[in-house]
Design a protein around this motif. Structure first.
Motif, mmCIF file in Angstrom:
data_model
loop_
_atom_site.group_PDB
_atom_site.id
_atom_site.type_symbol
_atom_site.label_atom_id
_atom_site.label_comp_id
_atom_site.label_asym_id
_atom_site.label_seq_id
_atom_site.Cartn_x
_atom_site.Cartn_y
_atom_site.Cartn_z
ATOM 1 N N SER A 1 -31.855 77.396 -31.332
ATOM 2 C CA SER A 1 -31.625 76.743 -30.029
ATOM 3 C C SER A 1 -31.273 75.263 -30.192
ATOM 4 O O SER A 1 -30.724 74.649 -29.285
ATOM 5 C CB SER A 1 -32.873 76.889 -29.155
ATOM 6 O OG SER A 1 -33.998 76.390 -29.844
ATOM 7 N N GLN A 2 -31.573 74.706 -31.364
ATOM 8 C CA GLN A 2 -31.238 73.290 -31.590
ATOM 9 C C GLN A 2 -29.792 73.095 -32.041
ATOM 10 O O GLN A 2 -29.333 71.964 -32.208
ATOM 11 C CB GLN A 2 -32.168 72.691 -32.657
ATOM 12 C CG GLN A 2 -33.584 72.465 -32.176
ATOM 13 C CD GLN A 2 -34.455 71.835 -33.261
ATOM 14 O OE1 GLN A 2 -33.982 71.328 -34.276
ATOM 15 N NE2 GLN A 2 -35.756 71.882 -33.031
ATOM 16 N N ILE A 3 -29.094 74.190 -32.316
ATOM 17 C CA ILE A 3 -27.720 74.096 -32.824
ATOM 18 C C ILE A 3 -26.760 74.307 -31.665
ATOM 19 O O ILE A 3 -26.971 75.195 -30.833
ATOM 20 C CB ILE A 3 -27.469 75.178 -33.914
ATOM 21 C CG1 ILE A 3 -28.558 75.123 -34.990
ATOM 22 C CG2 ILE A 3 -26.089 75.037 -34.540
ATOM 23 C CD1 ILE A 3 -28.624 73.840 -35.776
ATOM 24 N N ASP A 4 -25.717 73.534 -31.644
ATOM 25 C CA ASP A 4 -24.671 73.677 -30.620
ATOM 26 C C ASP A 4 -24.110 75.101 -30.700
ATOM 27 O O ASP A 4 -23.555 75.481 -31.735
ATOM 28 C CB ASP A 4 -23.582 72.631 -30.911
ATOM 29 C CG ASP A 4 -22.378 72.787 -29.994
ATOM 30 O OD1 ASP A 4 -22.399 73.671 -29.110
ATOM 31 O OD2 ASP A 4 -21.419 72.011 -30.187
ATOM 32 N N PRO A 5 -24.262 75.907 -29.633
ATOM 33 C CA PRO A 5 -23.813 77.304 -29.689
ATOM 34 C C PRO A 5 -22.337 77.438 -30.061
ATOM 35 O O PRO A 5 -21.932 78.451 -30.631
ATOM 36 C CB PRO A 5 -24.058 77.824 -28.270
ATOM 37 C CG PRO A 5 -24.957 76.842 -27.615
ATOM 38 C CD PRO A 5 -24.839 75.534 -28.333
#
Ligand SMILES: NC(=O)c1ccc[n+]([C@@H]2O[C@H](COP(=O)([O-])OP(=O)(O)OC[C@H]3O[C@@H](n4cnc5c(N)ncnc54)[C@H](OP(=O)(O)O)[C@@H]3O)[C@@H](O)[C@H]2O)c1
Length: 273
Positions: free
Chosen positions: A206-210
């Protein structure tokens, strides 16, 4: 007497890390292509569930081998099993683990797990299948490295990058060694892919840009397309316009090595001849 014709098989594909993520998708896709499978990972329950789903969906033979590839005895068990099985035509060295942290914030146990699974198991299992593949002049090895094998994210991927650097160089060297034979060796370099490894590694997905994250199904489908196209190195997320960068990187490696072969210190160091 049965009149049915025997099912055609492409031989057995051994997939490490098949209990989840990328390996589980490989299992599905290779079964769909007609491979029998031998699935390897620690979680026996997940391997058993995958095996029955795949048998039901694709009608292929699926064996499972529960093993912790970080344990020498288990690695040896897997190596012996696949070395002794002439039906093995493909090895996907996919199992991997990550601790995404600075070296100083990584425990010795976490560091050794990465080295054991990402490095030692890849080497040992490749060496296990190689004699049979050479004897038959046929076989396919897919080594799953990472784009973090040629780059580091400072303070995040330090030991992991080191292990994936091994996969990169080991696989490129193996390709040179086996050039001109019937054995195919593919180096797959994924970038961010939506699997549990992010939670395992300590960075929630969830911390990574999708927008930067690929689905594992897309990754494996692209990897198999790359294999079919005869690619030595497959980087699914590198767009066509940037594909020449890989060639430039390889040429720079070779040129840099050639530039080291002078036998004398460069003048900038001021060392007498
Ligand atoms: N996802 C990404 O963003 C990404 C990017 C670049 C490269 N990769 C590489 O892709 C490969 C697959 O990873 P993934 O993303 O699919 O991660 P994953 O979902 O965490 O799956 C890792 C697999 O490896 C197995 N494994 C881990 N440690 C093991 C051990 N000690 N012994 C046996 N099996 C072990 C796990 O099974 P058990 O837990 O059941 O043992 C699991 O099946 C790895 O080599 C990884 O480095 C992933």
């Amino acid at each position: 007497m049965s009149t049915s014709t025997p099912r055609k098989t492409l031989g057995t594909a051994v997939i490490t890390g098949a209990s989840g993520g990328i390996g589980r998708i490989y299992a599905d896709r290779l079964a769909r292509r007609g491979h029998d499978l031998l699935l390897v990972a620690r979680r026996a329950d997940r391997l058993a569930a995958a095996a029955s789903e795949i048998r039901a969906a694709h009608g292929v033979e699926v064996g499972v081998l529960a093993a912790d590839l970080a344990l020498a005895a288990d690695l040896d068990k897997v190596a012996r099993a696949i070395a002794a099985d002439p039906s093995v035509t493909m090895l996907v060295n996919n199992a991997g683990t990550a601790t995404m942290a600075a070296v100083a914030a990584t425990t010795p146990a976490q560091a050794m797990a990465m080295i054991d699974v990402n490095v030692s198991a890849v080497a040992a299992l490749t060496m296990a299948v190689l004699p049979g593949f050479k004897a038959r002049n046929a076989g396919t090895i897919v080594n799953v490295g990472s784009v973090l094998g040629f780059a580091t994210v400072p303070g995040v991927s330090n030991i992991y990058s080191g292990t994936k650097g091994f996969v990169l160089h080991f696989t490129r060297a193996l390709q040179d060694e086996l050039a001109g034979t019937g054995i195919r060796v593919q180096l797959l370099l994924p970038a961010a892919t939506a699997t549990d490894i992010w939670d395992v590694g300590g960075i929630p997905l969830s911390q990574i840009d999708p927008a930067r994250v690929m689905r594992p199904e897309q990754l494996v489908d692209a990897a198999l397309a790359g294999l079919d196209q005869g690619e030595a190195v497959t980087m699914p997320s590198v767009q066509d316009g940037d594909a020449a960068l890989l060639d430039a990187f390889d040429k720079a490696r070779v040129a840099l090595f050639a530039s080291t072969q002078t036998g004398k210190p460069a003048s900038r160091y001021g060392v007498a001849a």
